[in-house]
Structure formats: structure tokens, C-alpha cells
Design a protein around this motif. Structure first.
Motif: not given
Lengths: 503, 145
Positions: A144, A190-191, A193-195, A197-198
Motif C-alpha cells: 500500500x 489499489x484495487x 492491492x485490495x484484492x 489483502x482480501x
């Protein structure tokens, strides 16, 4: 090397990874607060020189393959943010801070002449912020954090490009287009990275790498990979995603173009490599397919299509911008081999092309300063009027083509070796063939510079020494790194090793 | 992977569907609208959708706000939501605000120079500049500027 223990007293040397980023970050607002046009240049230059010194020290420390892990605020990873310096990013840090220092040397005269006095302080502040962002992206080991620094560098880049508006109002629309595309790219990233992290519950790259390889094939991870590649692809200007680049490079002030061409896309390529080879392991089948069937064809397409477009340009700056897209194709080609030699080729070309393009764009800036713009027929006969600038341009051009004895030759040599190692003879032939296209467009410029008569009434002088010195530093280093490859080759080799070994 | 598109699956992932809808809406506006301010508004919606994705990730079923009681008397039974995505998205919001501000500032400058904020009018003006440059500098090289 660990800075984790709270009781341990830390020496300055242990803080180098973070000082690298903090120094320009603090110097940027100081530039504005200082409020003096006389002092702002020395301040910016010293800040950049310090980062270069730090980057050199870090590179020397990690050249043997060791890794420096710095924990921000003493919080141990994976929870805390980690700065992780290995040969790969130390090499990128070395390139970015080195180019920035040399470009700043050049910037003093150029900015005084081109940028309106009211904006000069802001120019240096934005320049240092951009440097901060690029160094941060390279230094961090936190996914991030990469995004945050990416946006710091991007936002300041948009401003820097728009500063070309005093000369050509199209700089504003170029900056706006880049802002739209850059933001879409960063949001995709960033999407992704979000995935991740998910799927994994962590943001630390080393930790991500472990957990992804434990997880096996997973649709969320695949989607994350796709988002990250496309998002970074926009920043790298991978061939079909390159549309922002020609206008941005053409209309930005030349000093900005020189800095961006040599560093910004290179840092984005580093991030791409870091994610493709360290975070996602090459064993990740989806990635192998992506590299072979998406990145490889587009890389080869870029090598040819962008070079052919460059041949037909009459604006020297735009010609070099298209040439940059083609050169990015070579780096992506090296990446798409998924071998150690291929990766070495990509990293060494990243460095060699950085210094070469830096020299070329700075030489173009010198022409712009004297003739008013960079159209080829304005440059007629300048080989005699501006001998030093033109000689440096020729050296840079030779290195761009890849003539033996220049840095460009070394990187193409390694790239061709990698292609042959893989048994892809056709690709090796294509690399040589596309290099011949570079001969055409560079020859066009040399012909205009040296074989045309100076138009009547035109009277141009050589640019001052403070601009010639940085141009020549880069021109000579593109020769030096063509003969003495010990630093670049060993750094690129170690870097490829550490990227491929994961964490 | 997903055990079919059952009703529970669709309803249970409502916020993710909304994320996709918002994202595509924003993306469509950025691409399709010629007005620069609308483009920035679309970009904003596009970025906002990501906030929704992150906040959804942070939600733990039955979890409460991740704030410890003042006396630090923590009941081990309490389930807390994951605060990390919230913190991340605070940063992303700041980035989004900065991007919007810079985009709007650029539009103001574009309006001053081009006297319009419609993309097609700007493109037409730029075509004219390029054509003029072609006439002025392009002939000598037999190419196009």
C-alpha cells in the motif's frame, strides 16, 4: 541490520533507507517556505545530492546479495511498514537519485530561462516531491505504501508537465490527459492491492509472497494480478496503454522530460518486476500465460510500431518520446522471457536507457533554449553552432541504437543472449531489426545537425557550461558503461537473482 | 469457484456488486463525457468505488467498531472489525481529494487558455495548432509535425 529493538541505539547509517525518502520530502516544503529564488536551487541540489550519496552507500552494501530491512517507527513487519533494500531496488534508487542530481545541475539555467519567476520555487518543490515519490516507490517493501508514493510522484509530475504551459498551452491538456490516465492506473493498482489483502490479509510484500504461494491458484489472486499489471502498465506506458506519453513528454519543459523519461517509467517497470517475480512467483501459471501471450507480443509490437512512428516525426522531442515507448518494449521483452538472463537484460537496459535518454532529452532542451522549439528544421546546421551539445547528442543517439562501445550495446547484447538462450531465434532477429529503425531516426537528426547549411539570419550560440556539464556527464557515462560493465552487470545480476528468489 | 449464483450469494455480496456498478459508472463517465469537469466527477466516482471495496473487506460479521474501552477491560468474546482497511482508505481519500483538486485547477487553466472545457472543441483547437506547425516546420522534412 534490524532496527526493530526499541532499546538499541541507532546510528545514522542504520537510518539510511528512510533518510533517502525523508530528505527530499522535507526539502520540498522548505523550498517554498524559504521564499528566495537564489537559495532554492542550492537547497534542492543538496537534497538530491544527499539522496544520491545515500543510494550509492546502500547499493555498495547490498551488491553482495544481502538485504537491508528497515522498520518504520520500530514496528516490526508484517504489521509495520518495512523498507526493504536489496540489489534490485538499490540499483533503481541509484539511477533515480543520480539522474535527479544531474538533471538539477542542468535545471538551474534552464528553469531561470523558461519557467516564469513566480513558479520557480514551486517547480523545485514539485521536482523534489516527485523525487520523493519515486524513491519511496522503489524503497518500500509494503504494497500500500507503494501506492501512496506512486501518487505523490504522479501528482507532482502532472504539475511539472503543466509548467510547460508558458511555452505551449498544449502542456495543460497533456497534463490533464496524463492525470486522468495516471489516476485510472493508480486506482486499478489499489484495487489489485485490495484484492490481495482480501485473499491474504497482509500488505507486506514478503508476507504476501509467502501466502500467495501457499494458496495455490485462486480467482481473487488472479484478478489482483490482472489489476496490478494493467494499473502499472498505464504508468509504464506498455504499448497499448502509452497514449499519455508522447504529448506529456513533448509539451513538458525539457528538464522535466529528461527527468521523467529517465526515471518515472523505470520505477514503474521496477514495481512491475517486483510484483511479477517476487510477490507473485513465476510459477503462478496465470502469470506465465500473461507474460507469454500478452506482454511479449505487445513488447515486440511496441519495438516496431513506436520506432516506425518515431521515424516520421518532425519534432525531435516527440520522436524521442516514441523512441522511449519502443525502448520500454525491450525491457518488457526481457521480463517476458521469465529467465534470469532476461530479467538481467531488462534491469540493465532500464539503467542504460535511463542515462542515454537523460542525455538526449537534456541536449534537446539545450536546442529548445536556443532555437525556441524542437522541430527538426529549426536545428539545421546546429552541429557547427552548438558543437558540444550536438556531439553529446550523437553519443546518446549511438547508445540508443546500440552501437558497440556504448551502454545501449551492452543491454541489447544481454537481451539477445537471453532470447537465444530460450531458443527464440526469431525474437533475437526482431531485436536487431528494430534497432535498425533507431538508426533511421537518429540518422535523420544527425543529417539535419551536420549536413545542412545554417538558415540565413539564424545565429545560435552554445549553451552555458553549467548545462553542458550535466549533458556530458550522462553522455560520457553512456560510453563508460559500454566498456566497464562491472558495476552494471553485477548489480543487474544480483538484482535479477534477488527478484527471482522471492523473499 | 462460487457455489453458483444462488440468491444468498447475490444478496450477501451486495456491497461488492455496488462496488462494481459504481466503478463502471465512474469509468464510463470518464471515457464517454466530453466535458472536463464531468470527467473529473466520473474519476471521483471511480475512486470512491474503491473506498467501498476496502471498507467491505474490513467488515467482520458481527464485529463492532475496533475501539478498545477506555479502561482497557477487553472482553475476549468481543469481535472487532478489521481497522486496517479503514486506515488505508483514509489515505486513499486524501489522494483522491488531491487528485480532484489538481484536476479542477488544471481545468481552470485550460479554460483560461482555450476558452472552453469541452474536449472536442479543445481537440479541434489543437488540430489547428498542429496543422499550422505542419505548414511552418513540416515541409522541410517531408513529414508531419
Amino acid at each position: 541490520m534490524s532496527a526493530g529493538s526499541a532499546t538499541a541505539t541507532l546510528t545514522l547509517a542504520q537510518h539510511l533507507p528512510v533518510l533517502q525518502v525523508v530528505v527530499p520530502l522535507l526539502a520540498a516544503p522548505l523550498c517554498v517556505l524559504l521564499g528566495s529564488r537564489k537559495l532554492v536551487w542550492p537547497l534542492a541540489f543538496i537534497a538530491s545530492a544527499i539522496t544520491f550519496l545515500i543510494a550509492t552507500l546502500l547499493l555498495m552494501k547490498v551488491l553482495d546479495g544481502s538485504v537491508i530491512s528497515y522498520h518504520i517507527g520500530g514496528w516490526a513487519p508484517p504489521l509495520g511498514i518495512e523498507y526493504r533494500i536489496d540489489a534490485a531496488n538499490a540499483f533503481v534508487l541509484f539511477l533515480v537519485s543520480g539522474i535527479s542530481t544531474i538533471v538539477l545541475l542542468y535545471a538551474r539555467e534552464y528553469v531561470a530561462a523558461i519557467i516564469p519567476p513566480a513558479s520557480q520555487l514551486l517547480f523545485y518543490a514539485c521536482f523534489l516531491l516527485c523525487l520523493t515519490g519515486l524513491l519511496g516507490v522503489a524503497a518500500t517493501g509494503d504494497a500500500f505504501n507503494t501506492f501512496v508514493f506512486l501518487e505523490i510522484s504522479s501528482l507532482s509530475t502532472y504539475v511539472l508537465i503543466a509548467m510547460g504551459a508558458g511555452r505551449d498551452k498544449r502542456a495543460l491538456t497533456a497534463a490533464f490527459d496524463y492525470l486522468i490516465m495516471g489516476t485510472i492506473g493508480a486506482t486499478f493498482f489499489v484495487i489489485g492491492i485490495g484484492l490481495l489483502y482480501m485473499a491474504t490479509g497482509t500488505l507486506n510484500m514478503a508476507d504476501l509472497s509467502d501466502r500467495i504461494s501457499d494458496m495455490g491458484d485462486n480467482r481473487t489472486v488472479r484478478a489482483a494480478f490482472a489489476f496490478i499489471v494493467v494499473g502499472m502498465g498505464l504508468k509504464v506506458a506498455i504499448y497499448p496503454l502509452h497514449l499519455w506519453l508522447p504529448n506529456a513528454y513533448t509539451h513538458a519543459p525539457s528538464v522535466v522530460t529528461a527527468f521523467l523519461a529517465a526515471t518515472a517509467t523505470k520505477v514503474a517497470i521496477y514495481v512491475l518486476m517486483r510484483f511479477m517475480f517476487s510477490v507473485f512467483q513465476p510459477g503462478f501459471v496465470f502469470e506465465t500465460y500473461t507474460l507469454e501471450f500478452v506482454i511479449l507480443p505487445f513488447a515486440i509490437l511496441a519495438m516496431f510500431a513506436a520506432s516506425i512512428v518515431a521515424v516520421f516525426q518532425t519534432n525531435l522531442k516527440r520522436m524521442l518520446a516514441y523512441s522511449s515507448i519502443a525502448q520500454i518494449g525491450y525491457m518488457l521483452l526481457g521480463i517476458s522471457f521469465i529467465t534470469k538472463t532476461g530479467l538481467t537484460a531488462a534491469i540493465i537496459h532500464l539503467f542504460n536507457h535511463g542515462i542515454t535518454k537523460g542525455a538526449l532529452f537534456m541536449a534537446v532542451g539545450a536546442y529548445v533554449l536556443r532555437t525556441g522549439n524542437s522541430f527538426l528544421d529549426r536545428l539545421e546546421g546546429l552541429g557547427k553552432a552548438m558543437p558540444w551539445t550536438s556531439a553529446a547528442f550523437v553519443i546518446g543517439g549511438l547508445s540508443l541504437i546500440g552501437v558497440p562501445g556504448t551502454a545501449g550495446f551492452i543491454s541489447k547484447w544481454v537481451l539477445i543472449t537471453a532470447a537465444i538462450e530460450k531458443g527464440w531465434w526469431l525474437v533475437a532477429v526482431l531485436i536487431v531489426a528494430s534497432s535498425l529503425l533507431a538508426v533511421i531516426y537518429i540518422w535523420k537528426v544527425i543529417e539535419v545537425l551536420y549536413m545542412r547549411e545554417v538558415p540565413d539570419g539564424a545565429h545560435h550560440q552554445e549553451v552555458p557550461g553549467s548545462m553542458l556539464v550535466p549533458i556530458w556527464i550522462l553522455a560520457l557515462s553512456s560510453i563508460y558503461f559500454g566498456f566497464d560493465t562491472s558495476l552494471t552487470m553485477s548489480a543487474a545480476n544480483t538484482a535479477a537473482d534477488s527478484l527471482l528468489s522471492g523473499f | 469457484m462460487a457455489s453458483g449464483f444462488t440468491w444468498d450469494f447475490i444478496v450477501g455480496h451486495l456491497n461488492y456488486w455496488m462496488f462494481i456498478v459504481l466503478m463502471m459508472t465512474g469509468f464510463y463517465i470518464v471515457v464517454a463525457r466530453g466535458n472536463l469537469v464531468k470527467k473529473i466527477a466520473g474519476l471521483n466516482i471511480f475512486q470512491t468505488s474503491v473506498f467501498m471495496l476496502y471498507i467491505s473487506i474490513g467488515k467482520v460479521t458481527g464485529g463492532t467498531a475496533p475501539i478498545f474501552p477506555a479502561d482497557m477491560n477487553i472482553d475476549p468474546e468481543t469481535v472487532y472489525s478489521n481497522p486496517v482497511p479503514h486506515v488505508l482508505i483514509l489515505t486513499a481519500i486524501v489522494v483522491g481529494v488531491a487528485t480532484t483538486a489538481l484536476g479542477l485547477a488544471l481545468i481552470v487553466r485550460i479554460r483560461e487558455e482555450y476558452d472552453t472545457i469541452e474536449e472536442d472543441v479543445i481537440l479541434e483547437a489543437e488540430r489547428k495548432i498542429a496543422a499550422k506547425e505542419n505548414r511552418a516546420y513540416g515541409d522541410a522534412m517531408g513529414g508531419r509535425a
